[in-house]
Design a protein around this motif. Structure first.
Motif, mmCIF file in Angstrom:
data_model
loop_
_atom_site.group_PDB
_atom_site.id
_atom_site.type_symbol
_atom_site.label_atom_id
_atom_site.label_comp_id
_atom_site.label_asym_id
_atom_site.label_seq_id
_atom_site.Cartn_x
_atom_site.Cartn_y
_atom_site.Cartn_z
ATOM 1 N N TRP A 154 -6.941 7.635 -5.869
ATOM 2 C CA TRP A 154 -7.485 7.836 -4.532
ATOM 3 C C TRP A 154 -6.329 8.067 -3.554
ATOM 4 C CZ3 TRP A 154 -12.825 6.694 -3.112
ATOM 5 C CH2 TRP A 154 -13.612 6.297 -4.202
ATOM 6 N N CYS A 193 -4.624 4.634 5.554
ATOM 7 C CA CYS A 193 -4.777 3.373 4.838
ATOM 8 C C CYS A 193 -4.421 2.155 5.689
ATOM 9 C CB CYS A 193 -3.918 3.379 3.569
ATOM 10 S SG CYS A 193 -4.551 2.291 2.276
ATOM 11 N N ALA A 227 -9.181 0.950 -0.170
ATOM 12 C CA ALA A 227 -8.064 0.728 -1.097
ATOM 13 C C ALA A 227 -8.285 -0.540 -1.909
ATOM 14 C CB ALA A 227 -6.755 0.648 -0.321
ATOM 15 N N VAL A 282 -4.102 4.050 -6.070
ATOM 16 C CA VAL A 282 -4.211 4.389 -4.654
ATOM 17 C C VAL A 282 -2.890 4.949 -4.143
ATOM 18 C CG1 VAL A 282 -4.433 3.438 -2.315
ATOM 19 C CG2 VAL A 282 -6.048 2.759 -4.094
ATOM 20 N N ALA A 321 -1.501 5.511 -0.548
ATOM 21 C CA ALA A 321 -1.877 5.025 0.778
ATOM 22 C C ALA A 321 -1.155 5.798 1.868
ATOM 23 C CB ALA A 321 -1.556 3.534 0.896
ATOM 24 N N CYS A 365 -0.373 1.129 -6.395
ATOM 25 C CA CYS A 365 -0.540 1.480 -4.984
ATOM 26 C C CYS A 365 0.799 1.938 -4.418
ATOM 27 C CB CYS A 365 -1.064 0.277 -4.199
ATOM 28 S SG CYS A 365 -1.449 0.636 -2.461
#
Length: 347
Positions: free
Chosen positions: A28, A33, A42, A52, A54, A96
């Motif tokens: 994603w 974010c 998230a 993720v 961000a 992330c």
């Protein structure tokens, strides 16, 4: 497609977010974010074992590299810092990664935003942030999606993409421009199995969960002189009841009216924020990666009712003036073939 799960009992308390079936972790790219909704999505994606990327402004990007503490925007920085610490506790940090991006909303009438070089610059910045920013992100992601013959672009706009809102003219204009871009792009990327969905949330999502900048007000547009329901007055009444976070980090109630440019973050109570975001988060997680997602999804009963009313008005006006619309048609009743022939000769 099967509609995403909706509220089962109380429409104000949607069910927990759900995800469509998939065989491997998805990635994603969340372009805002640091906003409450960005953090919430998230968190849901990471807890679902997805990855993720961000989108962060430079001050929050420093938090992810342990080079800073979030800078001037103290309240918003605290919220993201807590999320980043949660990533550490839950073992999500490897999935992330932060990249530099940003977003905001601009409040002011068209005249107020044309009143000085500084306000005109704010308009350009609005389009740079809310139009060109997402456009550039999409353009950067498309080659990878095209190479993999798979992808899903979800654009979070608002019902302001359907409805003009007094006092949010430039914010609406940037949103309409982005939606027109996405509607056109959807046809271009469909052959590569890349899906496009526009999610239109309530107006409060876009304004109350992002940075708000307000142009200096003009006397002609104050409530006592102008009956139009300007958004500054609506949001100002709410902000008067909230603790807002100014750009300099001071916490105190702040009005959006006045002769100076105002810049602040609304600081919503946690319960209010969770309730505000719940429906939109449920929609995005249920639609993201779906085999046959909707081209446009409107969130919430209020949004659906507002858009239906707008479409009804457009349809009624179309019928009222349909004779005028068709009066200049080339076809004079003798068939279109002759007209086509004439056009071919002109070309």
């Amino acid at each position: 497609m099967t509609p995403p799960p909706g509220p089962t009992t109380n429409p104000h308390h949607p069910p927990p977010p759900t995800f469509p079936p998939h065989t491997a972790p998805r990635t994603w790219l969340i372009t805002a974010c640091t906003s409450p909704i960005g953090i919430a999505i998230a968190r849901q994606a990471l807890s679902h074992n997805d990855n993720v990327i961000a989108g962060l402004n430079p001050r929050h990007l420093a938090v992810t590299s342990d080079e800073g503490e979030g800078g001037e925007e103290e309240g918003r920085g605290d919220e993201f810092r807590e999320f980043w610490q949660e990533c550490e506790r839950e073992g999500w940090r490897e999935r992330c990664r932060g990249v530099e991006l940003d977003g905001r909303s601009l409040v002011g009438t068209v005249e107020e935003l044309a009143a000085s070089p500084r306000t005109q610059t704010l308009v350009r910045e609005q389009f740079e942030t809310n139009f060109f920013g997402p456009v550039n992100c999409i353009k950067a992601a498309l080659p990878t999606m095209r190479k993999r013959n798979s992808g899903h672009v979800i654009i979070l706009t608002g019902i302001t993409g359907h409805l003009g809102t007094p006092g949010l003219g430039m914010y609406c204009a940037a949103g309409w421009a982005l939606e027109g871009f996405c509607d056109s792009l959807a046809y271009e990327i469909a052959p590569f199995n890349i899906k496009m969905t526009i999610v239109q949330s309530t107006i409060e999502i876009g304004v109350l969960t992002n940075k708000v900048i307000s142009a200096p007000s003009m006397p002609q547009y104050l409530a006592e002189n102008n009956p139009a329901p300007l958004f500054r007055g609506i949001i100002g009444g709410l902000l008067d009841r909230l603790d807002t976070v100014q750009q300099n980090g001071d916490h105190e109630p702040e009005s959006l009216a006045g002769d100076q440019i105002q810049s602040l973050y609304p600081n919503l109570p946690p319960d209010m924020q969770s309730s505000l975001l719940a429906e939109t988060i449920n929609a995005i997680t249920a639609i993201g990666g779906h085999d046959n997602p909707p081209a446009r999804h409107i969130v919430g009963h209020e949004g659906v009712a507002s858009v239906k009313e707008k479409l009804k008005t457009v349809s009624e006006e179309l019928e009222d003036f349909v004779d005028c619309s068709c009066a200049v048609d080339i076809d004079d009743g003798h068939g279109i073939e002759d007209a086509n022939g004439s056009i071919d000769e002109m070309v």
